[in-house]
Motif scaffolding. Sequence first.
Motif, PDB file in Angstrom:
ATOM      1  N   PRO A  11       0.817  -1.232   0.000  1.00 64.44           N
ATOM      2  CA  PRO A  11       0.000   0.000   0.000  1.00 64.44           C
ATOM      3  C   PRO A  11       0.841   1.268   0.000  1.00 64.44           C
ATOM      4  CG  PRO A  11      -0.884  -1.597   1.562  1.00 64.44           C
ATOM      5  CD  PRO A  11       0.421  -2.158   1.075  1.00 64.44           C
ATOM      6  N   GLU A  12       1.953   1.269   0.737  1.00 65.21           N
ATOM      7  CA  GLU A  12       2.773   2.478   0.790  1.00 65.21           C
ATOM      8  C   GLU A  12       3.470   2.750  -0.542  1.00 65.21           C
ATOM      9  OE1 GLU A  12       5.181  -0.897   2.760  1.00 65.21           O
ATOM     10  OE2 GLU A  12       3.092  -0.193   2.679  1.00 65.21           O
ATOM     11  N   VAL A  13       3.749   1.710  -1.307  1.00 66.70           N
ATOM     12  CA  VAL A  13       4.353   1.897  -2.628  1.00 66.70           C
ATOM     13  C   VAL A  13       3.318   2.454  -3.597  1.00 66.70           C
ATOM     14  CG1 VAL A  13       5.427   0.721  -4.593  1.00 66.70           C
ATOM     15  CG2 VAL A  13       6.092   0.119  -2.258  1.00 66.70           C
ATOM     16  N   ILE A  14       2.114   1.914  -3.551  1.00 66.63           N
ATOM     17  CA  ILE A  14       1.053   2.416  -4.430  1.00 66.63           C
ATOM     18  C   ILE A  14       0.708   3.863  -4.084  1.00 66.63           C
ATOM     19  CG2 ILE A  14      -1.383   2.128  -5.028  1.00 66.63           C
ATOM     20  CD1 ILE A  14      -0.940  -0.900  -4.786  1.00 66.63           C
ATOM     21  N   ALA A  15       0.710   4.203  -2.786  1.00 66.16           N
ATOM     22  CA  ALA A  15       0.373   5.572  -2.378  1.00 66.16           C
ATOM     23  C   ALA A  15       1.410   6.574  -2.858  1.00 66.16           C
ATOM     24  CB  ALA A  15       0.239   5.633  -0.856  1.00 66.16           C
ATOM     25  N   ASP A  16       2.691   6.229  -2.715  1.00 61.85           N
ATOM     26  CA  ASP A  16       3.774   7.119  -3.152  1.00 61.85           C
ATOM     27  C   ASP A  16       4.989   6.272  -3.513  1.00 61.85           C
ATOM     28  OD1 ASP A  16       5.544   9.123  -3.694  1.00 61.85           O
ATOM     29  OD2 ASP A  16       5.705   9.857  -1.630  1.00 61.85           O
ATOM     30  N   PRO A  17       5.095   5.867  -4.771  1.00 62.49           N
ATOM     31  CA  PRO A  17       6.171   4.943  -5.146  1.00 62.49           C
ATOM     32  C   PRO A  17       7.547   5.587  -5.259  1.00 62.49           C
ATOM     33  CG  PRO A  17       4.917   5.553  -7.083  1.00 62.49           C
ATOM     34  CD  PRO A  17       4.213   6.180  -5.913  1.00 62.49           C
ATOM     35  N   TYR A  18       7.625   6.912  -5.319  1.00 63.61           N
ATOM     36  CA  TYR A  18       8.868   7.544  -5.743  1.00 63.61           C
ATOM     37  C   TYR A  18      10.016   7.411  -4.737  1.00 63.61           C
ATOM     38  CZ  TYR A  18       5.768   8.957  -9.396  1.00 63.61           C
ATOM     39  OH  TYR A  18       4.859   8.909 -10.433  1.00 63.61           O
ATOM     40  N   PRO A  19       9.795   7.474  -3.425  1.00 65.07           N
ATOM     41  CA  PRO A  19      10.924   7.179  -2.515  1.00 65.07           C
ATOM     42  C   PRO A  19      11.423   5.743  -2.659  1.00 65.07           C
ATOM     43  CG  PRO A  19       9.147   8.314  -1.348  1.00 65.07           C
ATOM     44  CD  PRO A  19       8.608   7.928  -2.684  1.00 65.07           C
ATOM     45  N   HIS A  20      10.525   4.824  -2.957  1.00 61.97           N
ATOM     46  CA  HIS A  20      10.909   3.423  -3.132  1.00 61.97           C
ATOM     47  C   HIS A  20      11.707   3.248  -4.429  1.00 61.97           C
ATOM     48  CE1 HIS A  20       8.208   2.236   0.181  1.00 61.97           C
ATOM     49  NE2 HIS A  20       7.476   3.245  -0.256  1.00 61.97           N
ATOM     50  N   TYR A  21      11.305   3.989  -5.473  1.00 60.40           N
ATOM     51  CA  TYR A  21      12.075   3.939  -6.712  1.00 60.40           C
ATOM     52  C   TYR A  21      13.486   4.483  -6.493  1.00 60.40           C
ATOM     53  CZ  TYR A  21       7.565   3.316  -9.153  1.00 60.40           C
ATOM     54  OH  TYR A  21       6.341   2.866  -9.590  1.00 60.40           O
ATOM     55  N   ALA A  22      13.598   5.558  -5.693  1.00 55.77           N
ATOM     56  CA  ALA A  22      14.920   6.136  -5.420  1.00 55.77           C
ATOM     57  C   ALA A  22      15.810   5.120  -4.712  1.00 55.77           C
ATOM     58  CB  ALA A  22      14.771   7.404  -4.573  1.00 55.77           C
ATOM     59  N   TRP A  23      15.231   4.363  -3.769  1.00 54.76           N
ATOM     60  CA  TRP A  23      15.996   3.319  -3.088  1.00 54.76           C
ATOM     61  C   TRP A  23      16.461   2.255  -4.073  1.00 54.76           C
ATOM     62  CZ3 TRP A  23      15.330  -1.950  -2.485  1.00 54.76           C
ATOM     63  CH2 TRP A  23      16.171  -2.574  -1.548  1.00 54.76           C
ATOM     64  N   LEU A  24      15.567   1.848  -4.984  1.00 54.00           N
ATOM     65  CA  LEU A  24      15.940   0.866  -5.997  1.00 54.00           C
ATOM     66  C   LEU A  24      17.104   1.359  -6.850  1.00 54.00           C
ATOM     67  CD1 LEU A  24      12.506  -0.446  -7.385  1.00 54.00           C
ATOM     68  CD2 LEU A  24      14.194  -1.762  -6.096  1.00 54.00           C
ATOM     69  N   ARG A  25      16.998   2.602  -7.333  1.00 55.11           N
ATOM     70  CA  ARG A  25      18.039   3.137  -8.222  1.00 55.11           C
ATOM     71  C   ARG A  25      19.406   3.148  -7.544  1.00 55.11           C
ATOM     72  NH1 ARG A  25      13.922   6.994  -9.369  1.00 55.11           N
ATOM     73  NH2 ARG A  25      14.971   8.496  -8.013  1.00 55.11           N
ATOM     74  N   GLU A  26      19.428   3.431  -6.254  1.00 54.64           N
ATOM     75  CA  GLU A  26      20.699   3.548  -5.544  1.00 54.64           C
ATOM     76  C   GLU A  26      21.219   2.211  -5.016  1.00 54.64           C
ATOM     77  OE1 GLU A  26      22.645   6.224  -5.494  1.00 54.64           O
ATOM     78  OE2 GLU A  26      21.101   6.972  -6.868  1.00 54.64           O
ATOM     79  N   HIS A  27      20.324   1.330  -4.578  1.00 56.21           N
ATOM     80  CA  HIS A  27      20.762   0.127  -3.862  1.00 56.21           C
ATOM     81  C   HIS A  27      20.510  -1.178  -4.615  1.00 56.21           C
ATOM     82  CE1 HIS A  27      21.533   2.551  -0.303  1.00 56.21           C
ATOM     83  NE2 HIS A  27      20.349   3.109  -0.469  1.00 56.21           N
ATOM     84  N   ALA A  28      19.526  -1.197  -5.499  1.00 55.91           N
ATOM     85  CA  ALA A  28      19.206  -2.447  -6.204  1.00 55.91           C
ATOM     86  C   ALA A  28      18.627  -2.122  -7.578  1.00 55.91           C
ATOM     87  CB  ALA A  28      18.213  -3.280  -5.391  1.00 55.91           C
ATOM     88  N   PRO A  29      19.436  -1.541  -8.483  1.00 55.62           N
ATOM     89  CA  PRO A  29      18.907  -1.115  -9.791  1.00 55.62           C
ATOM     90  C   PRO A  29      18.415  -2.266 -10.659  1.00 55.62           C
ATOM     91  CG  PRO A  29      21.297  -0.922  -9.712  1.00 55.62           C
ATOM     92  CD  PRO A  29      20.857  -1.189  -8.316  1.00 55.62           C
ATOM     93  N   VAL A  30      18.886  -3.491 -10.379  1.00 58.29           N
ATOM     94  CA  VAL A  30      18.349  -4.687 -11.044  1.00 58.29           C
ATOM     95  C   VAL A  30      17.843  -5.590  -9.916  1.00 58.29           C
ATOM     96  CG1 VAL A  30      18.775  -6.551 -12.686  1.00 58.29           C
ATOM     97  CG2 VAL A  30      20.077  -4.411 -12.856  1.00 58.29           C
ATOM     98  N   TYR A  31      16.590  -5.419  -9.556  1.00 60.43           N
ATOM     99  CA  TYR A  31      16.032  -6.039  -8.350  1.00 60.43           C
ATOM    100  C   TYR A  31      15.271  -7.306  -8.717  1.00 60.43           C
ATOM    101  CZ  TYR A  31      13.364  -6.456  -3.988  1.00 60.43           C
ATOM    102  OH  TYR A  31      12.830  -6.902  -2.812  1.00 60.43           O
ATOM    103  N   HIS A  32      15.517  -8.372  -8.006  1.00 58.48           N
ATOM    104  CA  HIS A  32      14.848  -9.643  -8.264  1.00 58.48           C
ATOM    105  C   HIS A  32      13.821  -9.909  -7.177  1.00 58.48           C
ATOM    106  CE1 HIS A  32      15.080 -14.261  -9.083  1.00 58.48           C
ATOM    107  NE2 HIS A  32      14.055 -13.687  -9.671  1.00 58.48           N
TER     108      HIS A  32
END
Length: 407
Positions: A11-32
């Motif tokens: 739910p928190e990703v659907i509400a505001d995905p952009y902080p989660h995307y920033a974490w992906l880009r920095e820590h897990a850009p190819v996330y499984h």
Amino acid sequence: MTPTRFDLNAPEVIADPYPHYAWLREHAPVYHDRDLGLWVLSRHDDVATALRDSDRFSSDTGGPWSDLSANPFNPSMKVAAPVARAARRLPAPRVLLTSDPPDHTMLRRKVSRAFTPRRIASWEPRIRQITERLLSQMTARGGRVDLVRDLASPLPTTVIAEMMGVPPERQDRFRRWSDKAIDGLLTNGSLRSTLHGTAAMSAYFAAAVRKRRRNPRDDLISLLVTDGDEAPLSAGELVTFCILLLVAGNETTTNLISNTMLALMDNPRAMEMLQADPGLAGAAVEETLRYDGPGQGLLRLTKADVTFGDVTIPAGHRVLPLIASANRDPRRHPDPDAFRLDRGRTDHLAFGTGIHFCIGHALARLESTVAIESLARLGLTPRPAGTPERINSPVLRGLRTLPLTLT
């Protein structure tokens, strides 16, 4: 709060995905995501590669995982194994969105005749007429209105229905069918609702295709029925094409209009600039496409092993290139979390890129720009009048309601 893992349907990703995307880009850009059997790409260059490289990243998401019980956007949707096996045995019509060359090349050429710049531009007077009627009805009500119900939804529904030759008395019904058809893309959405909406539209368009074959008109369905230089489409392919055009024509533009208005209200300086100069509506729509676009990602299937950095995605695996994350990548877009009308760039990926670049992009831009510009020219300031209801989907970014007062 800084995330430590990425859950597409949280739910928190659907509400505001952009902080989660920033974490992906920095820590897990190819996330499984092993639970979903899904690889997630978040950096701009990786996303663009996956969308442009149709040789290694297939849009044809067929195969053993394509049954009704393997939906990464709605993991709760469960289908009995015998039903899933039966569904896989059904003949699958070619679909523009999920096909590769040479089928995709033929299908795109077939429909591109309806979306030439000249043909879309010819619809502008009618789009403005419909918009003015809807705004007149909104202001006549006074007090509280709902932007989605009163403008963002009926405008594209009316336009695409008229383009397809759907009579006015059917248009409200088509919107309800369209909403049901996308239920499978909603977290905890209903399979029954999806099948009901799709079946209702299929029955209508099957009859419409038969009529246009006997008596062609000057509309989009007739253009699809006409063979031209290509091999004729089957009845199933024509019906599927019609459903895709209707749903995409409704959903994307509705969400783009509502997302633009929400972004403007959240950024008062941008709203002031627009009210001082309604001609900035096009810039507001373009920035919204980058900042908070209606589509978050597109599914692909690897046809070969593909390596990004030190991570290799094996052949035959599902990949989700997050176009909305790519559009917030500071490596590509300076100050990406700011909503700026003076950005002056159109190199975002909101409509995709490569051979699957959205064929209806010009229509979506035109309808959204006319809606936002016309509202600004009223000289009324939209203000929140309640909590908006967001679409409960990890890939469709938009609103079901946006209550406002116009002051």
